[in-house]
Design an enzyme around this catalytic site. Structure first.
Site, PDB file in Angstrom:
ATOM      1  CE1 TYR A  81       8.744  -4.050  -1.637  1.00  0.00           C
ATOM      2  CE2 TYR A  81      10.046  -2.152  -2.269  1.00  0.00           C
ATOM      3  CZ  TYR A  81       8.983  -2.997  -2.494  1.00  0.00           C
ATOM      4  OH  TYR A  81       8.157  -2.785  -3.583  1.00  0.00           O
ATOM      5  CB  SER A 148      10.499  -0.429  -7.093  1.00  0.00           C
ATOM      6  OG  SER A 148       9.464  -1.284  -7.475  1.00  0.00           O
ATOM      7  CE1 TYR A 149       3.552   1.640  -2.683  1.00  0.00           C
ATOM      8  CE2 TYR A 149       5.064   2.197  -0.900  1.00  0.00           C
ATOM      9  CZ  TYR A 149       3.784   2.197  -1.438  1.00  0.00           C
ATOM     10  OH  TYR A 149       2.743   2.762  -0.741  1.00  0.00           O
ATOM     11  CG  ASP A 287      12.264  -1.101 -14.704  1.00  0.00           C
ATOM     12  OD1 ASP A 287      12.871  -1.920 -13.993  1.00  0.00           O
ATOM     13  OD2 ASP A 287      11.343  -0.381 -14.277  1.00  0.00           O
TER      14      ASP A 287
END
Length: 617
Positions: A81, A148-149, A287
């Site tokens: 990101y 997350s990732y 989530d």
């Protein structure tokens, strides 16, 4: 330069080489942060440092480090990101005595190579950890962090067990990139998969394609994946062509709906025994990766490769996750205690792990959960709670549990939940039409909100439909706690060779507000195995289990417990077309008559973990 910002001055003057000149906007951000002057170290910033992988591909990293002699522990984040987003944490943690590294993963932003989710993260993670450990100002201990990732980049590195990896801090991430990332219960997680690629990954992917092939997109700079629904039969071929140039892995996911070798080679839960480091797992109610985060903690606590690693697992369960830090999550405000800063938690974790700080992570109780309803934190000795008692709430009706019926029991419809097993009762049935699916209302979504909202939302609009079965308990006379894994055992039949069954646990407030807590889905062809799908025999009764993940909720006095059963939750999940064809290539759809049986031979039930002793807050 003003003496009020000596650390900013040192940062700018200390590294003004050609490759590390800071953007003006970044310098202005720093000048607006006088709190930095209270930190113990000035900070040196190195930008776009080259990191060579074993196959010669060069990744790029930004390094923030104390402007001091000696060595320091390293905190590494590997992200798709954009590493440039790490400025605030990098400066803060470096001033606090860490070397902080943000690295663009292969094929993203400043790094070379081709981007393919999950594929290269074990080897690249290993190489990056060992490179970081060998820096002249590194103390040789490397910890990883992020959600997350970025949680996936940690876990995939950890199963390769680089020698200098000394801890990880994955938050809101999965344990299996088939079952709780791309699919759930065999159903494709359509909204997440399309919105993640469209909104989080597309901009850099488009820039790279345009840079390589000026006419690749025929003048278009928008990703076609942001169109819904997925199965638009007329547009599907052209959509596949345009998708292939930007996100070929998306089509690979559609080509691998079952749990096969494509997924097994990057599975975390199949390799828990390869992980030999302590971990802080941060999960979140509501989530999208709640189920995976809990599985990671439980699995590594039981099966990590060393005794010290097994003892070193910690679990923190918050409210917001991908929904934000709170306290307002969806339609509800969970109070000031719910507000959470994941970066601060990561820093505290490594203060404890690497510096021996006697902070909250030094507690003998490794689990800390935020209990909904009472909206308070509570420490526990384990997860799931040993003192919780799995309790069956059996489904009952007169054969008319379809939707809320004002004339039904306690104005809650014709369906009921009871601790008493059924005897002779009519089954409930409904028609599921893929052309008119039950809409997703709230729930665990990413990476953009539906018009119907995210996280907790009022479920009454869905409950008014005839293709949603509604079963409600009597009013609770006193506060009643449900904490732990939740599941549903159903006896079902269908007129179709394949269909879906969905379930949702709901807290019904005295004013009627129907608060979704947790939910799940099962594609009938995967009733016995995620690896070997088997179509159903129309009309045959099957005993199936739906995994609703987990919750921790106090049903306050005056509230009711509710269960919703249906066959769609769209567009969170793709619509089952009921034909048994491969979903990604199907060309037709049919309606299905789906039946829920609940009698003495088929005692369908919701199973919840009741906690009699609520413990201390």
């Amino acid at each position: 330069m003003s003496d009020e910002h000596p650390r900013v001055s040192s940062w700018i003057i200390g590294k003004m080489g050609e490759r590390s000149i800071a953007p003006v906007a970044l310098i202005m951000l720093l000048l607006a942060s006088p709190a930095r002057a209270a930190d113990p170290y000035a900070v040196i910033y190195e930008r776009d440092v080259t990191v060579s992988m074993r196959d010669g591909v060069k990744l790029r990293a930004d390094i923030y480090r104390p402007d001091a002699s000696g060595t320091f522990p390293v905190l590494l984040q590997r992200t798709p990101y954009d590493k440039n987003r790490g400025v605030e944490f990098g400066l803060k943690a470096a001033a606090h005595g860490y070397v902080v590294i943000f690295e663009d993963v292969r094929g993203r932003y400043g790094s070379e190579g081709e981007w393919s989710p999950f594929k290269n993260e074990s080897n690249d993670g290993y190489d990056s950890v060992e490179w970081a450990a060998g820096l002249p100002y590194s103390a040789g201990k490397v910890g990883m962090f992020g959600g997350s990732y970025v949680g996936a980049t940690q876990l995939l590195a950890a199963i390769a067990h680089p020698p200098h990896l000394a801890g990880i801090c994955p938050y809101m991430t999965a344990s299996n990139y088939h079952d709780n990332w791309t699919y759930q219960g065999g159903a494709f997680e359509q909204w997440f998969n399309e919105s993640w690629i469209s909104l989080a990954l597309a901009p850099d992917a488009i820039n790279r394609v345009v840079a390589k092939h000026a006419d690749a997109l025929a003048g278009t700079r928008s990703l076609p994946l942001d169109g819904y629904p997925l199965f638009d039969f007329e547009l599907l071929p052209s959509r596949a062509d345009s998708t292939r140039s930007l996100a070929p892995y998306f089509l690979e996911w559609l080509d691998h709906p079952s749990y096969d070798d494509y997924w097994k080679r990057v599975s975390i839960e199949d390799h828990f025994s390869e992980i030999t480091v302590p971990a802080l797992h941060i999960a979140a109610w509501y989530d999208i990766f709640l189920g995976g985060s809990l599985r990671n903690y439980v699995g590594m606590k039981a099966h990590a490769g060393t005794e010290s690693a097994r003892r070193g697992q910690k679990l923190l369960v918050i409210v917001g996750g991908h929904a934000g830090p709170g306290p307002k999550i969806g339609a509800l405000d969970f109070g000031p205690a719910s507000k959470f800063d994941d970066d601060e938690a990561a820093l505290h974790w490594y203060d404890y792990l690497f510096k021996g700080a006697p902070n909250e992570f030094a507690s003998e109780k490794p689990v800390n959960i935020f209990v909904l309803g009472r909206n308070q934190w509570r420490r526990e000795d384990e997860w799931p709670l040993a003192r919780a008692r799995n309790t069956r709430y059996y489904l009952h009706s007169t054969g008319a549990a379809n939707g809320l019926n004002p004339g039904g029991p306690a104005a809650g419809g014709q369906g009921a939940l009871s601790l008493v097993a059924p005897t002779a009762e009519k089954p409930d049935q409904y028609f599921y039409d893929p052309n008119d699916p039950v809409p997703t209302i709230g729930g665990p979504l990413c990476c953009t909100a539906l018009p119907t909202g995210i996280r907790p939302q009022d479920q009454r609009p869905a409950e008014a439909r005839g293709d949603v079965l509604v079963y409600t308990s009597p009013v609770f006379a006193k506060d009643t706690e449900v904490t732990g894994p939740v599941s549903i055992e159903l006896y079902v039949s269908s007129s179709a060779v394949d269909t879906d069954f969905t379930g949702m646990l709901v807290d019904v407030w005295p004013n009627g507000f129907a608060q979704n807590l947790t939910s799940g889905i099962l594609r009938l062809r995967y009733r016995d195995s995620q690896e070997k799908p088997e179509l159903a025999i129309p009309g045959k009764i099957y005993h199936i289990t739906l995994d609703l993940w987990a919750t921790s909720n106090i049903f306050l006095a005056g509230h009711k417990l509710r269960l919703e059963i249906s066959s769609s939750n769209f567009p969170r999940f793709d619509r089952n077309l009921n034909t048994g064809e491969e979903q990604a290539r199907a060309t037709r759809m049919v309606k299905a008559k789906n039946v829920i049986h609940h009698d003495s031979a088929h005692p369908s039930a919701l199973i919840v973990p009741l906690v009699v002793d609520g413990g201390s807050y």
